[in-house]
Design a protein around this motif. Structure first.
Motif, PDB file in Angstrom:
ATOM      1  N   LYS A   1     -16.335  20.645  -1.726  1.00 53.95           N
ATOM      2  CA  LYS A   1     -14.983  20.798  -2.257  1.00 53.95           C
ATOM      3  C   LYS A   1     -14.201  19.498  -2.131  1.00 53.95           C
ATOM      4  CE  LYS A   1     -11.136  22.616  -3.716  1.00 53.95           C
ATOM      5  NZ  LYS A   1     -10.936  22.827  -5.160  1.00 53.95           N
ATOM      6  N   ARG A   2     -14.357  18.800  -1.029  1.00 55.67           N
ATOM      7  CA  ARG A   2     -13.624  17.536  -0.874  1.00 55.67           C
ATOM      8  C   ARG A   2     -14.089  16.522  -1.912  1.00 55.67           C
ATOM      9  NH1 ARG A   2     -11.994  16.756   5.527  1.00 55.67           N
ATOM     10  NH2 ARG A   2     -12.029  18.967   6.025  1.00 55.67           N
ATOM     11  N   LEU A   3     -15.371  16.547  -2.227  1.00 56.29           N
ATOM     12  CA  LEU A   3     -15.883  15.640  -3.256  1.00 56.29           C
ATOM     13  C   LEU A   3     -15.416  16.050  -4.651  1.00 56.29           C
ATOM     14  CD1 LEU A   3     -19.443  15.032  -1.803  1.00 56.29           C
ATOM     15  CD2 LEU A   3     -17.620  13.330  -2.042  1.00 56.29           C
ATOM     16  N   GLU A   4     -15.160  17.335  -4.857  1.00 54.00           N
ATOM     17  CA  GLU A   4     -14.566  17.777  -6.122  1.00 54.00           C
ATOM     18  C   GLU A   4     -13.149  17.229  -6.268  1.00 54.00           C
ATOM     19  OE1 GLU A   4     -14.638  22.008  -6.479  1.00 54.00           O
ATOM     20  OE2 GLU A   4     -16.821  22.146  -6.358  1.00 54.00           O
ATOM     21  N   VAL A   5     -12.384  17.280  -5.185  1.00 57.33           N
ATOM     22  CA  VAL A   5     -11.034  16.709  -5.194  1.00 57.33           C
ATOM     23  C   VAL A   5     -11.112  15.213  -5.453  1.00 57.33           C
ATOM     24  CG1 VAL A   5      -8.944  16.292  -3.845  1.00 57.33           C
ATOM     25  CG2 VAL A   5     -10.141  18.487  -3.642  1.00 57.33           C
ATOM     26  N   PHE A   6     -12.057  14.549  -4.810  1.00 58.60           N
ATOM     27  CA  PHE A   6     -12.268  13.117  -5.009  1.00 58.60           C
ATOM     28  C   PHE A   6     -12.542  12.810  -6.481  1.00 58.60           C
ATOM     29  CE2 PHE A   6     -15.537   9.671  -5.192  1.00 58.60           C
ATOM     30  CZ  PHE A   6     -14.700   8.608  -4.915  1.00 58.60           C
ATOM     31  N   ALA A   7     -13.417  13.596  -7.118  1.00 59.51           N
ATOM     32  CA  ALA A   7     -13.753  13.372  -8.528  1.00 59.51           C
ATOM     33  C   ALA A   7     -12.515  13.517  -9.408  1.00 59.51           C
ATOM     34  CB  ALA A   7     -14.839  14.350  -8.970  1.00 59.51           C
ATOM     35  N   SER A   8     -11.673  14.480  -9.095  1.00 59.61           N
ATOM     36  CA  SER A   8     -10.441  14.683  -9.878  1.00 59.61           C
ATOM     37  C   SER A   8      -9.497  13.497  -9.728  1.00 59.61           C
ATOM     38  CB  SER A   8      -9.740  15.967  -9.420  1.00 59.61           C
ATOM     39  OG  SER A   8     -10.554  17.095  -9.627  1.00 59.61           O
TER      40      SER A   8
ATOM     41  N   LEU B   1      -5.601  11.215  -0.324  1.00 57.64           N
ATOM     42  CA  LEU B   1      -6.149  12.217   0.589  1.00 57.64           C
ATOM     43  C   LEU B   1      -6.958  13.249  -0.186  1.00 57.64           C
ATOM     44  CD1 LEU B   1      -2.892  12.981   2.653  1.00 57.64           C
ATOM     45  CD2 LEU B   1      -4.438  11.031   2.869  1.00 57.64           C
ATOM     46  N   LEU B   2      -8.038  13.727   0.413  1.00 56.19           N
ATOM     47  CA  LEU B   2      -8.921  14.670  -0.274  1.00 56.19           C
ATOM     48  C   LEU B   2      -8.548  16.126  -0.002  1.00 56.19           C
ATOM     49  CD1 LEU B   2     -12.425  12.963  -0.039  1.00 56.19           C
ATOM     50  CD2 LEU B   2     -10.582  12.666  -1.713  1.00 56.19           C
TER      51      LEU B   2
ATOM     52  N   GLY C   1      -5.313  23.483  -0.118  1.00 57.81           N
ATOM     53  CA  GLY C   1      -5.346  23.032   1.265  1.00 57.81           C
ATOM     54  C   GLY C   1      -6.461  22.039   1.533  1.00 57.81           C
ATOM     55  N   ILE C   2      -6.877  21.967   2.800  1.00 54.84           N
ATOM     56  CA  ILE C   2      -7.957  21.068   3.211  1.00 54.84           C
ATOM     57  C   ILE C   2      -9.235  21.886   3.348  1.00 54.84           C
ATOM     58  CG2 ILE C   2      -8.770  19.449   4.972  1.00 54.84           C
ATOM     59  CD1 ILE C   2      -5.856  18.980   5.744  1.00 54.84           C
ATOM     60  N   SER C   3     -10.198  21.597   2.512  1.00 55.43           N
ATOM     61  CA  SER C   3     -11.433  22.381   2.511  1.00 55.43           C
ATOM     62  C   SER C   3     -12.303  22.055   3.725  1.00 55.43           C
ATOM     63  CB  SER C   3     -12.231  22.102   1.235  1.00 55.43           C
ATOM     64  OG  SER C   3     -13.485  22.733   1.279  1.00 55.43           O
TER      65      SER C   3
ATOM     66  N   LEU D   1       0.843  -1.192   0.000  1.00 57.87           N
ATOM     67  CA  LEU D   1       0.000   0.000   0.000  1.00 57.87           C
ATOM     68  C   LEU D   1       0.882   1.247   0.000  1.00 57.87           C
ATOM     69  CD1 LEU D   1      -2.936   1.174   0.357  1.00 57.87           C
ATOM     70  CD2 LEU D   1      -2.567   0.981   2.827  1.00 57.87           C
ATOM     71  N   ILE D   2       0.527   2.213  -0.845  1.00 58.38           N
ATOM     72  CA  ILE D   2       1.216   3.506  -0.882  1.00 58.38           C
ATOM     73  C   ILE D   2       0.448   4.489  -0.009  1.00 58.38           C
ATOM     74  CG2 ILE D   2       1.881   5.457  -2.348  1.00 58.38           C
ATOM     75  CD1 ILE D   2       3.431   2.869  -2.916  1.00 58.38           C
ATOM     76  N   ASN D   3       1.163   5.211   0.852  1.00 58.79           N
ATOM     77  CA  ASN D   3       0.535   6.185   1.742  1.00 58.79           C
ATOM     78  C   ASN D   3       1.354   7.482   1.710  1.00 58.79           C
ATOM     79  OD1 ASN D   3      -0.994   7.408   3.719  1.00 58.79           O
ATOM     80  ND2 ASN D   3      -0.232   6.170   5.409  1.00 58.79           N
ATOM     81  N   SER D   4       1.068   8.395   0.774  1.00 61.58           N
ATOM     82  CA  SER D   4      -0.176   8.526   0.052  1.00 61.58           C
ATOM     83  C   SER D   4       0.024   9.487  -1.113  1.00 61.58           C
ATOM     84  CB  SER D   4      -1.266   9.066   0.982  1.00 61.58           C
ATOM     85  OG  SER D   4      -0.838  10.345   1.490  1.00 61.58           O
ATOM     86  N   VAL D   5      -1.079   9.639  -1.898  1.00 60.69           N
ATOM     87  CA  VAL D   5      -1.177  10.707  -2.887  1.00 60.69           C
ATOM     88  C   VAL D   5      -2.306  11.633  -2.467  1.00 60.69           C
ATOM     89  CG1 VAL D   5      -0.338   9.231  -4.754  1.00 60.69           C
ATOM     90  CG2 VAL D   5      -2.807   9.467  -4.379  1.00 60.69           C
ATOM     91  N   SER D   6      -2.457  12.721  -3.198  1.00 61.96           N
ATOM     92  CA  SER D   6      -3.567  13.653  -2.965  1.00 61.96           C
ATOM     93  C   SER D   6      -3.714  14.511  -4.215  1.00 61.96           C
ATOM     94  CB  SER D   6      -3.284  14.547  -1.744  1.00 61.96           C
ATOM     95  OG  SER D   6      -2.220  15.430  -2.014  1.00 61.96           O
ATOM     96  N   GLY D   7      -4.578  15.508  -4.145  1.00 59.52           N
ATOM     97  CA  GLY D   7      -4.698  16.443  -5.258  1.00 59.52           C
ATOM     98  C   GLY D   7      -3.649  17.528  -5.213  1.00 59.52           C
ATOM     99  N   GLU D   8      -2.735  17.429  -4.265  1.00 57.09           N
ATOM    100  CA  GLU D   8      -1.713  18.456  -4.063  1.00 57.09           C
ATOM    101  C   GLU D   8      -0.455  18.157  -4.880  1.00 57.09           C
ATOM    102  OE1 GLU D   8       0.654  20.530  -0.303  1.00 57.09           O
ATOM    103  OE2 GLU D   8      -0.311  18.580  -0.067  1.00 57.09           O
ATOM    104  N   GLY D   9       0.078  19.168  -5.526  1.00 57.45           N
ATOM    105  CA  GLY D   9       1.348  19.040  -6.229  1.00 57.45           C
ATOM    106  C   GLY D   9       1.333  17.977  -7.315  1.00 57.45           C
ATOM    107  N   ASP D  10       2.475  17.264  -7.448  1.00 51.98           N
ATOM    108  CA  ASP D  10       2.619  16.284  -8.529  1.00 51.98           C
ATOM    109  C   ASP D  10       2.632  14.849  -8.017  1.00 51.98           C
ATOM    110  OD1 ASP D  10       5.044  16.217  -7.244  1.00 51.98           O
ATOM    111  OD2 ASP D  10       6.258  16.391  -9.065  1.00 51.98           O
TER     112      ASP D  10
END
Length: 267
Positions: free
Chosen positions: A135-142, A122-123, A128-130, A94-103
């Motif tokens: 907004k968190r669901l928008e990050v999730f969709a991306s 991470l959402l 930052g953290i909404s 398991l990779i911990n973690s990616v997010s919508g932040e950076g690359d």
């Protein structure tokens, strides 16, 4: 519940001391007791200066793999360090973690695309953290769009909605529960995870808050957690909640875990 054992983390003073002193037996023991308690993954987080993070991850991973076949969870905020550590592991984990932040996604998703590695996402994003579920669901969709582009099935993802400290939240965990339920409705096979102790920071009697949170979160769809598998009270709460939610036919898992001494009695 998919249990990600949290005890090998350089942010914990005793582990940091073991890393500094190269106390191999201390690390091996942490891996063994978490495996014996039923961990599905062993989280390995160096929490060192970036100049020595990769070599420290290798040292830790090698020690864990000397005493257990339980898959590794490579834990780092540094995507490059994660990629460098993947070859140290004998099997996909398991990779911990990616997010919508950076690359982070751009670095990690191409590497794990054609593998069996799973990944925590991470959402949060560059803003930052909404505070809002929308907004968190928008990050999730991306994130899910990118996962699809790289042929990473939802079942390989562990979504962390980012639980806030209860003492600073205006509505308890209601917003997080809404996010969890929506994610699980959209993707029934996806995993929802998180640090199960984050909610209780700065509160007294933290274990009580953590246990109450876990029951509510599991009811909302959480099926993966970064936690201490040697905490028998917490483990008992997990098994009993699964039974109450109809996820344990005839309570067979609950009964077996009790008989094995995982909770309710000291070994």
């Amino acid at each position: 519940m998919i249990i990600i054992g949290e005890k090998i983390n350089g942010a914990i003073p005793s582990v940091a001391k073991a890393i500094t002193e190269k106390n191999a037996d201390f690390i091996r023991n942490l891996a063994k007791i978490q495996t014996d308690a039923g961990a599905d993954f062993i989280d390995v987080c160096a929490s060192t200066d970036t100049s020595i993070e990769i070599e420290t991850l290798k040292w830790l991973i090698d020690l864990v793999q000397e005493v257990t076949d339980t898959p590794i969870c490579i834990d780092s905020p540094n995507a490059q360090a994660i990629v460098a550590a993947i070859p140290f592991c004998k099997k996909p984990g398991l990779i911990n973690s990616v997010s919508g932040e950076g690359d982070k996604i751009d670095v990690i998703f191409p590497i794990i695309s054609a593998t069996k590695w799973e990944c925590v996402a991470l959402l949060n994003d560059d803003s930052g953290i909404s505070k809002s579920a929308e907004k968190r669901l928008e990050v999730f969709a991306s994130i899910m769009k990118l996962a699809k582009d790289f042929n990473i099935a939802p079942s390989r993802l562990h979504i962390d909605p980012l639980v806030e400290m209860l003492c600073t939240s205006e509505d308890g965990i209601n917003m997080i529960v809404d996010v969890m339920k929506e994610i699980k409705w959209q993707y029934p096979t996806i995993h929802i995870t998180g640090g199960c102790s984050n909610v209780s920071f700065n509160l007294p009697a933290r274990k009580l808050v953590n246990q109450a949170f876990l029951v509510l979160a599991m009811n909302a769809g959480m099926d993966s957690g970064i936690l201490d598998p040697t905490n028998q009270d917490l483990l008992g709460m997990i098994f009993s909640t699964e039974a109450l939610l109809g996820q344990d036919e005839y309570c067979m898992e609950y009964i077996s875990a009790f008989r094995e001494g995982k909770f309710g009695q000291k070994k």
